[in-house]
Write a protein that holds these residues in place. Structure first.
Motif, PDB file in Angstrom:
ATOM      1  N   ASN A 181      13.387  11.711   8.530  1.00  0.00           N
ATOM      2  CA  ASN A 181      12.398  12.308   7.642  1.00  0.00           C
ATOM      3  C   ASN A 181      12.388  13.827   7.753  1.00  0.00           C
ATOM      4  O   ASN A 181      12.208  14.533   6.757  1.00  0.00           O
ATOM      5  CB  ASN A 181      11.007  11.750   7.951  1.00  0.00           C
ATOM      6  N   LYS A 182      12.572  14.345   8.968  1.00  0.00           N
ATOM      7  CA  LYS A 182      12.619  15.804   9.142  1.00  0.00           C
ATOM      8  C   LYS A 182      13.776  16.408   8.347  1.00  0.00           C
ATOM      9  O   LYS A 182      13.628  17.463   7.715  1.00  0.00           O
ATOM     10  CB  LYS A 182      12.758  16.149  10.625  1.00  0.00           C
TER      11      LYS A 182
ATOM     12  N   MET B 241       0.828  -1.201   0.000  1.00  0.00           N
ATOM     13  CA  MET B 241       0.000   0.000   0.000  1.00  0.00           C
ATOM     14  C   MET B 241       0.868   1.258   0.000  1.00  0.00           C
ATOM     15  O   MET B 241       0.542   2.244  -0.669  1.00  0.00           O
ATOM     16  CB  MET B 241      -0.931  -0.009   1.217  1.00  0.00           C
ATOM     17  N   VAL B 242       1.969   1.222   0.768  1.00  0.00           N
ATOM     18  CA  VAL B 242       2.881   2.363   0.787  1.00  0.00           C
ATOM     19  C   VAL B 242       3.458   2.609  -0.597  1.00  0.00           C
ATOM     20  O   VAL B 242       3.488   3.744  -1.094  1.00  0.00           O
ATOM     21  CB  VAL B 242       4.011   2.135   1.818  1.00  0.00           C
ATOM     22  N   GLU B 243       3.924   1.549  -1.263  1.00  0.00           N
ATOM     23  CA  GLU B 243       4.530   1.697  -2.587  1.00  0.00           C
ATOM     24  C   GLU B 243       3.512   2.185  -3.614  1.00  0.00           C
ATOM     25  O   GLU B 243       3.832   3.014  -4.472  1.00  0.00           O
ATOM     26  CB  GLU B 243       5.141   0.365  -3.019  1.00  0.00           C
ATOM     27  N   GLU B 244       2.273   1.693  -3.520  1.00  0.00           N
ATOM     28  CA  GLU B 244       1.226   2.130  -4.442  1.00  0.00           C
ATOM     29  C   GLU B 244       0.882   3.604  -4.206  1.00  0.00           C
ATOM     30  O   GLU B 244       0.696   4.369  -5.165  1.00  0.00           O
ATOM     31  CB  GLU B 244      -0.017   1.257  -4.254  1.00  0.00           C
TER      32      GLU B 244
ATOM     33  N   PHE C 238       7.679   5.101   3.553  1.00  0.00           N
ATOM     34  CA  PHE C 238       7.280   6.182   2.654  1.00  0.00           C
ATOM     35  C   PHE C 238       8.501   6.985   2.205  1.00  0.00           C
ATOM     36  O   PHE C 238       8.606   7.368   1.034  1.00  0.00           O
ATOM     37  CB  PHE C 238       6.274   7.105   3.341  1.00  0.00           C
ATOM     38  N   ALA C 239       9.426   7.243   3.121  1.00  0.00           N
ATOM     39  CA  ALA C 239      10.639   7.977   2.745  1.00  0.00           C
ATOM     40  C   ALA C 239      11.458   7.176   1.741  1.00  0.00           C
ATOM     41  O   ALA C 239      11.947   7.730   0.747  1.00  0.00           O
ATOM     42  CB  ALA C 239      11.470   8.282   3.992  1.00  0.00           C
ATOM     43  N   SER C 240      11.600   5.874   1.989  1.00  0.00           N
ATOM     44  CA  SER C 240      12.362   5.012   1.077  1.00  0.00           C
ATOM     45  C   SER C 240      11.707   4.912  -0.287  1.00  0.00           C
ATOM     46  O   SER C 240      12.386   4.751  -1.308  1.00  0.00           O
ATOM     47  CB  SER C 240      12.512   3.615   1.686  1.00  0.00           C
ATOM     48  N   ALA C 241      10.364   5.018  -0.307  1.00  0.00           N
ATOM     49  CA  ALA C 241       9.637   4.921  -1.574  1.00  0.00           C
ATOM     50  C   ALA C 241       9.622   6.235  -2.347  1.00  0.00           C
ATOM     51  O   ALA C 241       9.047   6.313  -3.437  1.00  0.00           O
ATOM     52  CB  ALA C 241       8.203   4.457  -1.311  1.00  0.00           C
TER      53      ALA C 241
END
Length: 398
Positions: free
Chosen positions: A128-129, A46-49, A89-92
């Motif tokens: 992430n920040k 779901m994250v990748e999509e 999410f950051a990696s994607a």
């Protein structure tokens, strides 16, 4: 290191509370279905999509994807799973397209969705920040601080707060012109907007690189008003008194502090009821007032009943706070005859304080020690002043 970690965890707890408040102000369009049953694999998919849709050219799809970022983080069942989703999410590659949606060329709906998504990705995640600032988020966030729409403006303040908690981000944010806009929110925003602005200004004022942050003294009245209403031992009071101590170093700041009804009293009450940190900042602010012009500020401080709290601080404060309290007590006593605190009055105050601390049986002994300490401090100060006046360097000045 343990203390630093505890302080870091307290800041993270505050950030979670800030995020919750920000979320409450946003529209709740998602369903209440729980995603706890989703497996780690399905969450990853779901994250990748969602990241793929963020990178698409379809604006409507990007907005929906940004909203899904927020949902996926919020619906994770534990702190560990939330952290994992934020990292995925950051990696994607989700951060860069979300930052691009903050720019003024985008409709407000897109900017709000992206802002909420980034707030969720930044919470409790230092990497992430750093990535969000590196992706160029600060300039559009500063533009949003100028927005007259209260919700977007205060969400941007919350984002600045979150990002400025990282030392490496502070120089970039300090140089962006965010501080004057945060002061505007402090003066006219909602209570939560004011609280977030104070915390952001506190973080930016502790930046060790570059020039010191210049703050407008217009911030002083709302700072004092919020200090009056807050618990004096809270982390928020520590940040507020830190900023007030900074303001006490300038003439404009001192005028603002004494110009607010109950301004000095709020600092005196903090000395009486605050944490070790807030007490130290509060006595530092009062000492700065008195050192700038004793004749102008001494009576104002005495009128608010500062002596008992200062005496307590000489016995119970940190070494720095104790030294400040003793110095201020000496300055309060060193006054013209019509304003001088008499020896009998001082002894009575010291005795009453000692009785409350150690009981009546030991009050005389405790009071004697406190008075001896004050006398010794006064002698030390007098000696240092004499040495300064009689030094060769001083005598050669014209």
């Amino acid at each position: 290191m343990v203390l630093e970690r505890e302080m870091e965890e307290e800041d993270e707890d505050e950030e979670e509370a800030m995020l919750k408040k920000a979320e409450e102000k946003a529209e709740e369009g998602e369903s209440n279905s729980n995603s706890n049953d989703a497996s780690s694999w399905s969450r990853k998919m779901m994250v990748e999509e969602t990241a793929r849709r963020l990178k698409s050219g379809d604006l409507r799809a990007k907005i929906e994807a940004a909203r899904d970022v927020r949902k996926l983080v919020r619906k994770s069942s534990s702190s560990n799973s939330k952290s994992a989703v934020r990292g995925r999410f950051a990696s994607a590659g989700a951060i860069e397209p979300l930052v691009s949606m903050l720019h003024s060329s985008m409709p407000l709906a897109a900017r709000e969705a992206a802002l909420l998504a980034l707030l969720n990705l930044a919470a409790r995640n230092q990497r992430n920040k750093i990535k969000i600032v590196a992706a160029g988020a600060v300039p559009p966030l500063v533009e949003l601080l100028k927005n007259l729409t209260g919700n977007l403006r205060e969400l941007a303040a919350a984002a600045i707060l979150s990002l400025s908690s990282i030392p490496s981000n502070k120089p970039t944010i300090s140089a962006s012109g965010a501080a004057p806009l945060l002061v505007q929110i402090l003066c006219s925003g909602s209570v939560q907007g004011k609280v977030d602005s104070i915390t952001a200004l506190y973080y930016l004022s502790t930046c060790e690189e570059g020039p010191k942050l210049a703050l407008d003294a217009k911030a002083v009245p709302p700072l004092i008003d919020l200090l009056k209403e807050s618990k004096k031992y809270s982390k928020f009071a520590e940040k507020t008194t830190f900023l007030l101590e900074i303001f006490s170093a300038s003439e404009e700041g001192r005028t603002a502090i004494t110009g607010v009804e109950g301004g000095i009293l709020a600092l005196v009450e903090t000395i009486e009821d605050g944490s070790l940190v807030s007490m130290s900042h509060a006595v530092g602010a009062l000492l700065s007032l008195c050192q700038s012009c004793r004749d102008k500020y001494r009576e104002l401080i005495l009128k608010e009943g500062a002596i008992p709290g200062l005496l307590r601080l000489t016995a119970e404060g940190t070494p720095t706070a104790q030294d400040r309290a003793r110095t201020l007590l000496d300055m309060l006593r060193d006054s013209p005859p019509e304003e001088r605190l008499t020896s009998s009055e001082l002894e009575r105050i010291v005795y009453n304080f000692a009785a409350n601390v150690d009981g009546k049986d030991k009050a005389v002994e405790t009071a004697k020690k406190l008075l001896q300490g004050m006398v010794q401090k006064s002698m030390d100060l007098s000696l240092s002043r004499t040495k300064l006046r009689t030094s060769p360097r001083a005598s050669t000045k014209t």
